[in-house]
Design an enzyme around this catalytic site. Structure first.
Site, PDB file in Angstrom:
ATOM      1  CB  CYS A  84      33.127  -6.706 -42.815  1.00  0.00           C
ATOM      2  SG  CYS A  84      32.019  -5.401 -44.530  1.00  0.00           S
TER       3      CYS A  84
ATOM      4  CG  HIS B 224      33.106  -3.360 -39.795  1.00  0.00           C
ATOM      5  ND1 HIS B 224      34.036  -3.632 -39.260  1.00  0.00           N
ATOM      6  CD2 HIS B 224      32.439  -3.266 -40.831  1.00  0.00           C
ATOM      7  CE1 HIS B 224      34.741  -4.120 -40.788  1.00  0.00           C
ATOM      8  NE2 HIS B 224      33.803  -3.534 -41.714  1.00  0.00           N
TER       9      HIS B 224
ATOM     10  CD  GLU C 198      34.639  -4.345 -35.935  1.00  0.00           C
ATOM     11  OE1 GLU C 198      34.132  -5.047 -35.884  1.00  0.00           O
ATOM     12  OE2 GLU C 198      35.528  -4.111 -36.810  1.00  0.00           O
TER      13      GLU C 198
HETATM   14  N1  GLN Z   1      34.299  -4.543 -49.618  1.00  0.00           N
HETATM   15  C1  GLN Z   1      35.483  -5.421 -48.709  1.00  0.00           C
HETATM   16  C2  GLN Z   1      35.500  -6.831 -49.099  1.00  0.00           C
HETATM   17  O1  GLN Z   1      35.533  -6.858 -50.094  1.00  0.00           O
HETATM   18  C3  GLN Z   1      35.154  -6.107 -47.432  1.00  0.00           C
HETATM   19  C4  GLN Z   1      35.092  -4.520 -46.386  1.00  0.00           C
HETATM   20  C5  GLN Z   1      34.762  -4.866 -45.285  1.00  0.00           C
HETATM   21  O2  GLN Z   1      35.013  -5.658 -44.327  1.00  0.00           O
HETATM   22  N2  GLN Z   1      34.216  -3.625 -44.091  1.00  0.00           N
HETATM   23  O3  GLN Z   1      36.323  -7.158 -48.947  1.00  0.00           O
END
Ligand code: GLN
Length: 160
Positions: free
Chosen positions: A44, A129, A131
């Site tokens: 992410c 994610h 995890e």
């Molecule tokens: N929206 C977040 C970003 O731009 C990422 C979100 C996440 O890691 N769950 O950094």
């Protein structure tokens, strides 16, 4: 990062992570880890941090909040290359997608036509994610990368 075979850059908030890396002066250590061929998993926000606009560890551009802020969070079943036929339940939280990537990037999974899991050499990245579910199969890809990289490094050291 002596003794570290693999590094996970987790989710969170990419702007905050980037600021933290800068203020703690962690970038040289991350680059040394990457240049030594040691695996990195970016999930992410961690995927965003690895992209071409940030650390440049993946030849890809991540688009932040790509699924729209209003959707913030959703789950989906994904077909992921290299984990077998059973789909992977993936949790997306204000997730990015891969907007564009170079020819050397392997797309492991897509959602609605957008790459959401990729591999570029020793860097594995997911928009979701892994995890947050009990399914270990995505992490197993990373563990296999880490095991083979450290075995290779060990063999190189022994022949030196
Ligand atoms: N929206 C977040 C970003 O731009 C990422 C979100 C996440 O890691 N769950 O950094």
């Amino acid at each position: 990062m002596v003794g570290l075979d693999g590094l996970i850059i987790p989710g969170g908030e990419s702007t905050t992570i980037a600021k933290g890396l800068e203020s703690a002066d962690l970038e040289p250590a991350l680059r040394a880890h990457h240049e030594a061929g040691r695996p990195i998993l970016g999930t992410c926000a961690g995927m965003i941090i690895c992209d071409a606009e940030h650390l440049g560890f993946i030849d890809a551009q991540a688009k932040r909040n790509a699924f729209g802020r209003q959707l913030q969070s959703f789950e989906a079943d994904l077909d992921v290359e290299g984990i077998g036929d059973e789909p992977l339940r993936a949790i997306f939280i204000r997730a990015p997608w891969v907007e564009s990537h170079g020819p050397g990037v392997e797309v492991l999974a897509e959602y609605e036509g957008h790459p959401v899991a990729i591999r570029d050499g020793n860097v594995l990245a997911s928009a979701f994610h892994p995890e947050l579910t009990e399914d270990p199969r995505f992490h197993a890809i990373f563990m296999a990368m880490t095991t083979s990289a450290s075995a290779r490094e060990g063999a190189e050291e022994r022949t030196r």
